[in-house]
Design an enzyme around this catalytic site. Structure first.
Site, short mmCIF file in Angstrom:
data_model
loop_
_atom_site.label_atom_id
_atom_site.label_comp_id
_atom_site.label_asym_id
_atom_site.label_seq_id
_atom_site.Cartn_x
_atom_site.Cartn_y
_atom_site.Cartn_z
N GLY A 155 0.84 -1.20 0.00
CA GLY A 155 0.00 0.00 0.00
C GLY A 155 0.87 1.24 0.00
O GLY A 155 1.93 1.25 0.61
N ASP B 214 0.65 1.21 9.15
CA ASP B 214 0.18 0.34 10.23
C ASP B 214 1.16 0.25 11.40
O ASP B 214 0.78 -0.19 12.48
CB ASP B 214 -0.08 -1.08 9.70
CG ASP B 214 -1.05 -1.10 8.53
OD1 ASP B 214 -1.84 -0.16 8.41
OD2 ASP B 214 -1.01 -2.06 7.73
N ARG C 296 -25.10 11.60 19.84
CA ARG C 296 -25.01 10.29 19.18
C ARG C 296 -23.75 9.53 19.60
O ARG C 296 -22.79 10.13 20.09
CB ARG C 296 -24.93 10.48 17.66
CG ARG C 296 -26.26 10.83 17.06
CD ARG C 296 -26.08 11.16 15.59
NE ARG C 296 -27.36 11.34 14.94
CZ ARG C 296 -27.55 12.00 13.80
NH1 ARG C 296 -26.52 12.57 13.19
NH2 ARG C 296 -28.74 12.10 13.27
N MET D 182 -7.63 2.33 9.87
CA MET D 182 -6.87 1.22 9.30
C MET D 182 -5.89 0.65 10.33
O MET D 182 -5.94 1.01 11.50
CB MET D 182 -6.14 1.69 8.04
CG MET D 182 -7.04 1.81 6.83
SD MET D 182 -6.07 2.22 5.37
CE MET D 182 -7.24 1.84 4.08
N GLY D 183 -4.99 -0.18 9.84
CA GLY D 183 -3.98 -0.75 10.74
C GLY D 183 -3.82 -2.24 10.60
O GLY D 183 -3.02 -2.87 11.27
N ARG E 87 -23.90 6.37 14.50
CA ARG E 87 -23.50 6.64 13.12
C ARG E 87 -22.08 6.11 12.90
O ARG E 87 -21.34 5.87 13.85
CB ARG E 87 -23.51 8.15 12.83
CG ARG E 87 -24.89 8.77 12.84
CD ARG E 87 -25.70 8.35 11.62
NE ARG E 87 -26.96 9.07 11.53
CZ ARG E 87 -28.10 8.69 12.08
NH1 ARG E 87 -28.15 7.57 12.81
NH2 ARG E 87 -29.19 9.40 11.95
N VAL F 141 -8.17 7.70 3.10
CA VAL F 141 -7.79 9.09 3.37
C VAL F 141 -6.61 9.12 4.36
O VAL F 141 -5.80 10.05 4.36
CB VAL F 141 -9.01 9.91 3.87
CG1 VAL F 141 -9.36 9.57 5.31
CG2 VAL F 141 -8.77 11.39 3.72
O1 F6P Z 1 -1.13 -1.84 5.05
C1 F6P Z 1 -1.64 -0.58 4.82
C2 F6P Z 1 -3.13 -0.63 4.64
O2 F6P Z 1 -3.59 0.69 4.46
C3 F6P Z 1 -3.91 -1.33 5.74
O3 F6P Z 1 -4.08 -0.53 6.87
C4 F6P Z 1 -5.17 -1.69 5.02
O4 F6P Z 1 -5.81 -2.82 5.57
C5 F6P Z 1 -4.69 -2.01 3.63
O5 F6P Z 1 -3.44 -1.36 3.47
C6 F6P Z 1 -5.63 -1.57 2.52
O6 F6P Z 1 -5.11 -2.02 1.34
P1 F6P Z 1 -5.60 -1.59 -0.10
O7 F6P Z 1 -5.03 -0.24 -0.40
O8 F6P Z 1 -5.06 -2.64 -1.00
O9 F6P Z 1 -7.10 -1.53 -0.05
#
Ligand code: F6P
Length: 343
Positions: A10, A127, A162, A169-170, A266, A273
């Site tokens: 990524g 991550d 709310r 992510m991570g 929600r 991003v």
């Molecule tokens: O490893 C980085 C990461 O952004 C993760 O946090 C996430 O699960 C994954 O890559 C998303 O991958 P992609 O860009 O292939 O959807």
């Protein structure tokens, strides 16, 4: 030397800062020439080049993404992938390869290095889950983006009274969730390392609101999991490295919280991003330090190593050590620091 370079996995804020640092020190100090391979390992397999020199690196320091392009290609899963990659490197007479990537990309680098390819690794991932280094560049930027978002979510959550479930992510580590949750004052933080109990969360939210507080932000890592048998989750696709494609647990959680507590809930899924746009100053500096150290390692002939941050200093560790085990969350940070604010 003729040095090849690629970015895999990524994308991540700070990749361009590493590329620029490697090229600047390599070309100016060592008189190196560079071959940028396009789209990670795929470009090595297909012998596709992105021209790379000091001139072409001008202006890229603050830019997110990677000028080389990236992919999640695994040469060991592509027919004749490794053979083709080796053929590219030998026909171009590449003296060394700088590989900028996370667990998967560096895992491939480690295997190729064992087969005689001279590789130096640079740790990248938002991550922050690579062993051998206290930090990876990109993490700081992702945490800042998530924290800014959580700060904003407080105002709408408060206005409407709310519960907002914010998913970050991570992958299988809760670093981003914990850092952003602490910095953003979350009422609850859910991480992969600690399976959550939906009953307990709903009880705590109900008690919190009964005490007169309102508007709770629940930060959930995309890889968080309920205690087995307590909440059903959809199954997911896997990528070329066998990893599940995560994302969406916040929807399931919010639905359950609303049913069980009666509070309106929600969802905000921050998604990509967190990986976009300009790196923070901290990540630019860390990425630059890694880049300089990587080209030094190349010229020391110290192959099979990854540059890393330890105790504030840049060191070299065996790539194998860095990819052997995921660096999961520091439990004391989660319990002793984040935990005391869960109320
Ligand atoms: O490893 C980085 C990461 O952004 C993760 O946090 C996430 O699960 C994954 O890559 C998303 O991958 P992609 O860009 O292939 O959807």
């Amino acid at each position: 030397m003729l040095v090849g370079m690629l970015t895999g996995g990524g994308d991540c804020p700070g990749l361009n800062a590493v590329i620029r640092a490697v090229v600047r020190k390599g070309e100016i100090r060592f008189k190196d020439r560079f071959v940028g391979f396009a789209d990670g390992w795929r470009g090595v397999i297909e012998d596709r080049e992105v021209p790379l020199d000091v001139e072409r690196c001008r202006g890229i320091l603050p830019r997110g993404g990677t000028i080389l392009g990236t992919s999640r290609t695994n040469p060991y899963r592509v027919p004749e992938g490794v053979m083709k990659a080796r053929a590219t490197l030998s026909s171009r007479e590449i003296d060394a390869l700088v590989v900028i990537g996370g667990e998967d990309t560096l895992g491939v680098a480690n295997r190729l290095c064992a087969e005689g390819i001279p590789v130096v690794g640079v740790p990248k991932t938002i991550d922050n889950d690579l062993s051998g280094t206290e930090l990876t560049f990109g993490f700081h930027t992702a945490v800042q983006i998530a924290t800014d978002a959580i700060d904003r979510l407080h105002t709408t959550a408060e206005s409407h009274d709310r519960v907002i479930v914010c998913e970050v992510m991570g992958r299988n580590a809760g670093w981003i969730a914990t850092y952003a949750g602490i910095a953003g004052g979350a009422a609850e933080i859910l991480v992969p390392e600690e399976p959550f109990d939906i009953d307990e969360i709903c009880t705590k939210l109900t008690e919190r609101h009964a005490k007169g507080r309102y508007a709770s932000i629940v930060v959930v890592a995309e890889g968080a999991r309920p205690i087995e048998g307590t909440l059903s989750l959809a199954s997911r696709e896997v990528d070329a490295f066998g990893h599940e494609r995560l994302g969406g647990i916040a929807n399931r959680l919010a639905e359950e919280i609303e049913i069980r507590t009666g509070f309106e809930a929600r969802v905000t899924i921050l998604g990509h991003v967190q990986r976009c746009g300009t790196p923070t100053a901290f990540d630019r500096v860390l990425a630059t330090r890694f880049g300089v150290a990587a080209i030094d390692a190349v010229h020391d002939g110290d192959f099979g190593k990854m540059v890393a941050l330890q105790g504030g200093r840049i060191v070299r560790v065996p790539i194998g050590e860095a990819v052997s085990e995921l660096k999961t969350l520091d439990k004391s940070l989660f319990h002793d620091v984040a935990g005391i604010f869960f109320s």
